[in-house]
Design a protein around this motif. Structure first.
Motif, PDB file in Angstrom:
ATOM      1  N   THR A 162      -3.132  73.966 -57.108  1.00 14.23           N
ATOM      2  CA  THR A 162      -2.416  73.862 -58.384  1.00 14.23           C
ATOM      3  C   THR A 162      -2.177  72.390 -58.709  1.00 14.23           C
ATOM      4  O   THR A 162      -1.668  71.639 -57.881  1.00 14.23           O
ATOM      5  CB  THR A 162      -1.059  74.590 -58.324  1.00 14.23           C
ATOM      6  OG1 THR A 162      -1.276  75.959 -57.983  1.00 14.23           O
ATOM      7  CG2 THR A 162      -0.343  74.509 -59.661  1.00 14.23           C
ATOM      8  N   ILE A 163      -2.567  72.002 -59.907  1.00 17.38           N
ATOM      9  CA  ILE A 163      -2.330  70.637 -60.385  1.00 17.38           C
ATOM     10  C   ILE A 163      -1.330  70.708 -61.523  1.00 17.38           C
ATOM     11  O   ILE A 163      -1.580  71.360 -62.539  1.00 17.38           O
ATOM     12  CB  ILE A 163      -3.638  69.972 -60.850  1.00 17.38           C
ATOM     13  CG1 ILE A 163      -4.617  69.871 -59.675  1.00 17.38           C
ATOM     14  CG2 ILE A 163      -3.360  68.573 -61.416  1.00 17.38           C
ATOM     15  CD1 ILE A 163      -5.981  69.333 -60.039  1.00 17.38           C
ATOM     16  N   GLN A 164      -0.192  70.058 -61.328  1.00 17.84           N
ATOM     17  CA  GLN A 164       0.899  70.111 -62.295  1.00 17.84           C
ATOM     18  C   GLN A 164       0.980  68.784 -63.035  1.00 17.84           C
ATOM     19  O   GLN A 164       1.358  67.759 -62.463  1.00 17.84           O
ATOM     20  CB  GLN A 164       2.228  70.379 -61.580  1.00 17.84           C
ATOM     21  CG  GLN A 164       3.436  70.416 -62.487  1.00 17.84           C
ATOM     22  CD  GLN A 164       3.448  71.654 -63.371  1.00 17.84           C
ATOM     23  OE1 GLN A 164       3.360  72.767 -62.885  1.00 17.84           O
ATOM     24  NE2 GLN A 164       3.547  71.434 -64.669  1.00 17.84           N
ATOM     25  N   GLN A 193      -5.593  78.584 -53.134  1.00 16.93           N
ATOM     26  CA  GLN A 193      -5.073  78.161 -54.431  1.00 16.93           C
ATOM     27  C   GLN A 193      -4.742  76.666 -54.451  1.00 16.93           C
ATOM     28  O   GLN A 193      -3.985  76.188 -53.615  1.00 16.93           O
ATOM     29  CB  GLN A 193      -3.821  78.960 -54.793  1.00 16.93           C
ATOM     30  CG  GLN A 193      -3.280  78.649 -56.180  1.00 16.93           C
ATOM     31  CD  GLN A 193      -2.130  79.551 -56.569  1.00 16.93           C
ATOM     32  OE1 GLN A 193      -1.845  80.527 -55.886  1.00 16.93           O
ATOM     33  NE2 GLN A 193      -1.463  79.229 -57.660  1.00 16.93           N
ATOM     34  N   SER A 229      -0.469  70.749 -55.375  1.00 14.72           N
ATOM     35  CA  SER A 229       0.061  71.631 -54.336  1.00 14.72           C
ATOM     36  C   SER A 229      -1.024  72.625 -53.938  1.00 14.72           C
ATOM     37  O   SER A 229      -1.810  73.078 -54.775  1.00 14.72           O
ATOM     38  CB  SER A 229       1.315  72.366 -54.827  1.00 14.72           C
ATOM     39  OG  SER A 229       1.045  73.115 -55.984  1.00 14.72           O
ATOM     40  N   ASP A 244      -1.865  76.147 -51.599  1.00  8.65           N
ATOM     41  CA  ASP A 244      -1.322  77.329 -50.927  1.00  8.65           C
ATOM     42  C   ASP A 244      -2.463  78.087 -50.268  1.00  8.65           C
ATOM     43  O   ASP A 244      -3.434  78.456 -50.930  1.00  8.65           O
ATOM     44  CB  ASP A 244      -0.615  78.227 -51.950  1.00  8.65           C
ATOM     45  CG  ASP A 244       0.106  79.399 -51.294  1.00  8.65           C
ATOM     46  OD1 ASP A 244       0.378  79.320 -50.086  1.00  8.65           O
ATOM     47  OD2 ASP A 244       0.383  80.394 -51.992  1.00  8.65           O
ATOM     48  N   THR A 298     -11.418  70.277 -58.351  1.00  2.00           N
ATOM     49  CA  THR A 298     -11.180  71.132 -57.186  1.00  2.00           C
ATOM     50  C   THR A 298     -12.505  71.561 -56.565  1.00  2.00           C
ATOM     51  O   THR A 298     -12.681  71.528 -55.335  1.00  2.00           O
ATOM     52  CB  THR A 298     -10.362  72.369 -57.589  1.00  2.00           C
ATOM     53  OG1 THR A 298      -9.122  71.953 -58.177  1.00  2.00           O
ATOM     54  CG2 THR A 298     -10.052  73.233 -56.368  1.00  2.00           C
ATOM     55  N   THR A 327       7.885  69.127 -64.380  1.00  2.00           N
ATOM     56  CA  THR A 327       7.479  70.320 -65.112  1.00  2.00           C
ATOM     57  C   THR A 327       8.121  70.333 -66.493  1.00  2.00           C
ATOM     58  O   THR A 327       8.974  69.500 -66.814  1.00  2.00           O
ATOM     59  CB  THR A 327       7.876  71.596 -64.356  1.00  2.00           C
ATOM     60  OG1 THR A 327       9.311  71.699 -64.358  1.00  2.00           O
ATOM     61  CG2 THR A 327       7.378  71.548 -62.917  1.00  2.00           C
ATOM     62  N   GLN A 346      -9.638  69.779 -64.052  1.00  2.00           N
ATOM     63  CA  GLN A 346      -8.931  70.174 -62.836  1.00  2.00           C
ATOM     64  C   GLN A 346      -9.778  71.127 -61.999  1.00  2.00           C
ATOM     65  O   GLN A 346      -9.835  71.022 -60.771  1.00  2.00           O
ATOM     66  CB  GLN A 346      -7.591  70.803 -63.199  1.00  2.00           C
ATOM     67  CG  GLN A 346      -6.610  69.819 -63.824  1.00  2.00           C
ATOM     68  CD  GLN A 346      -5.316  70.480 -64.262  1.00  2.00           C
ATOM     69  OE1 GLN A 346      -5.123  71.680 -64.086  1.00  2.00           O
ATOM     70  NE2 GLN A 346      -4.417  69.697 -64.839  1.00  2.00           N
ATOM     71  N   LYS A 347     -10.450  72.057 -62.676  1.00  2.00           N
ATOM     72  CA  LYS A 347     -11.308  72.997 -61.950  1.00  2.00           C
ATOM     73  C   LYS A 347     -12.531  72.294 -61.370  1.00  2.00           C
ATOM     74  O   LYS A 347     -12.931  72.552 -60.230  1.00  2.00           O
ATOM     75  CB  LYS A 347     -11.729  74.134 -62.881  1.00  2.00           C
ATOM     76  CG  LYS A 347     -10.574  75.038 -63.306  1.00  2.00           C
ATOM     77  CD  LYS A 347     -11.033  76.128 -64.240  1.00  2.00           C
ATOM     78  CE  LYS A 347      -9.873  77.038 -64.625  1.00  2.00           C
ATOM     79  NZ  LYS A 347     -10.286  78.116 -65.560  1.00  2.00           N
TER      80      LYS A 347
END
Length: 349
Positions: free
Chosen positions: A231-233, A229, A48, A50, A124, A38, A120-121
């Motif tokens: 999340t791509i970091q 959810q 990740s 959730d 997903t 990060t 990313q969207k």
């Protein structure tokens, strides 16, 4: 002696002369099944999830990046260009091909960041659709260009619901509606802060890649309503080319077993919510980056195959994919010791 002296002086002068080129070379490699750092220096899962059951993964599903040496403020020297020319992992490109005329560095970085968020969207949405989830799509305004047709009318984060009474499902559908109007005002229904507004925008004619078209002067993002959810970091990486590998990483995380059979697989390609894999830039440099990262298999967009043939590094096996399902077929064959020779690859012609 005089000739040698003059030659040395000319070579020294050339070192400082500006050039009109930049160098492309392999950039960092990121395992979508691994961790990322990060902005605070903390190590977190690159992907990740959730709100849904996740499963352990093995091996790697690497996404590749490309680094550019040089910019308009500082171009590589002629010596650097000559050295890069003879290295197969590097490419010399005209500066205008990487830094378009009239585009500032800030604008380029902003567009690159928007492309990454959008990819990313889309990844997903493609992954969850592949797994059987129903996904609702929304088209959102990412930015409004100054002094454009939409300036002062549309705002960032507006959700475009319809145009001239027709639903807007993606950027292509809005572009089609705008151009079919022939320059007449377009009536847009948008959602802003929970309220629905009806707005009128008169598009302006502009030239894009040598063709005349009508534009509103906005950039769009596809937004989706996901059941949980994801999340791509990934910091300091832009562009849309990691989309396919994001989608595969999400699928692997949400399904039992190892999607890749524990092997080291790398790949590249944009992706849309329907699973279509699109072309990317710098694929030759990305193949070398895959080899350096220890990958033995590489997933390449079918539309990039002409750049792949004759340039595959030793030790790397390349497969051609045009849909997310094609990539999953390759991973299944790797995992189950299937017939890899029966899978599409890049061929001459």
């Amino acid at each position: 002696m005089w000739s040698l002296s003059v030659a040395l002086i000319l070579l020294l002068v050339m070192t400082f002369l500006p050039t009109a080129y930049v160098i492309q070379q392999p950039g960092p490699v990121y395992n979508t099944l691994g961790e990322a750092t990060t902005s605070d220096g903390e190590q977190v899962p690159l992907i990740s999830i959730d709100g849904a059951t996740t499963y352990p993964t093995e091996g790697s599903l690497d996404l590749l990046t490309v680094q550019v040496v040089g910019n308009r403020e500082r171009t590589p020297s002629w010596f650097e260009l000559a050295a890069a020319w003879f290295q197969p992992s590097r490419a010399v490109l005209p500066i205008d091909a990487v830094f378009p005329v009239g585009q500032t560095t800030e604008e380029r970085n902003e567009q690159s960041a928007a492309d990454m968020v959008d990819s990313q969207k889309e990844a997903t949405a493609a992954a969850l659709t592949e797994l059987g989830y129903d996904i609702d799509a929304r088209v959102t305004v990412y930015s409004v260009l100054d002094d454009s047709a939409a300036d002062g009318i549309l705002e960032k984060d507006d959700v475009i619901l319809s145009a001239d009474g027709r639903p807007v499902t993606d950027a292509s559908s809005l572009r089609e509606i705008v151009n079919e109007g022939g320059g007449d005002p377009v009536e847009l229904v948008v959602e802003r802060d929970g309220d629905e507004l009806t707005l009128s925008v008169t598009p302006r004619e502009s030239e894009v890649e040598g063709e005349s078209t009508l534009l509103l002067g906005i950039t769009l993002l596809h937004d989706y309503e996901f059941p949980f959810q994801v999340t791509i970091q990934l910091n300091n990486v832009g562009g849309p080319s990691a989309g396919m590998m994001f989608a595969l990483g999400i699928i692997d995380t949400l399904t039992p077993g190892e999607l890749n059979g524990g092997a080291n697989v790398a790949g590249t390609g944009t992706i849309s919510a329907d699973g279509t894999v699109g072309p990317i830039g710098g694929i030759r440099q990305k193949m070398w980056g895959a080899v350096d990262a220890g990958a033995t298999y590489f997933l390449a967009p079918e539309t990039n195959c002409a750049e792949v043939v004759g340039h595959v590094p030793t030790g790397l096996r390349v497969f051609s994919v045009s849909e997310l399902d094609d990539a999953l077929d390759v991973l299944e064959a790797i995992r189950d010791d299937g017939d890899l020779d029966a899978l599409p690859t890049c061929t001459a012609g």
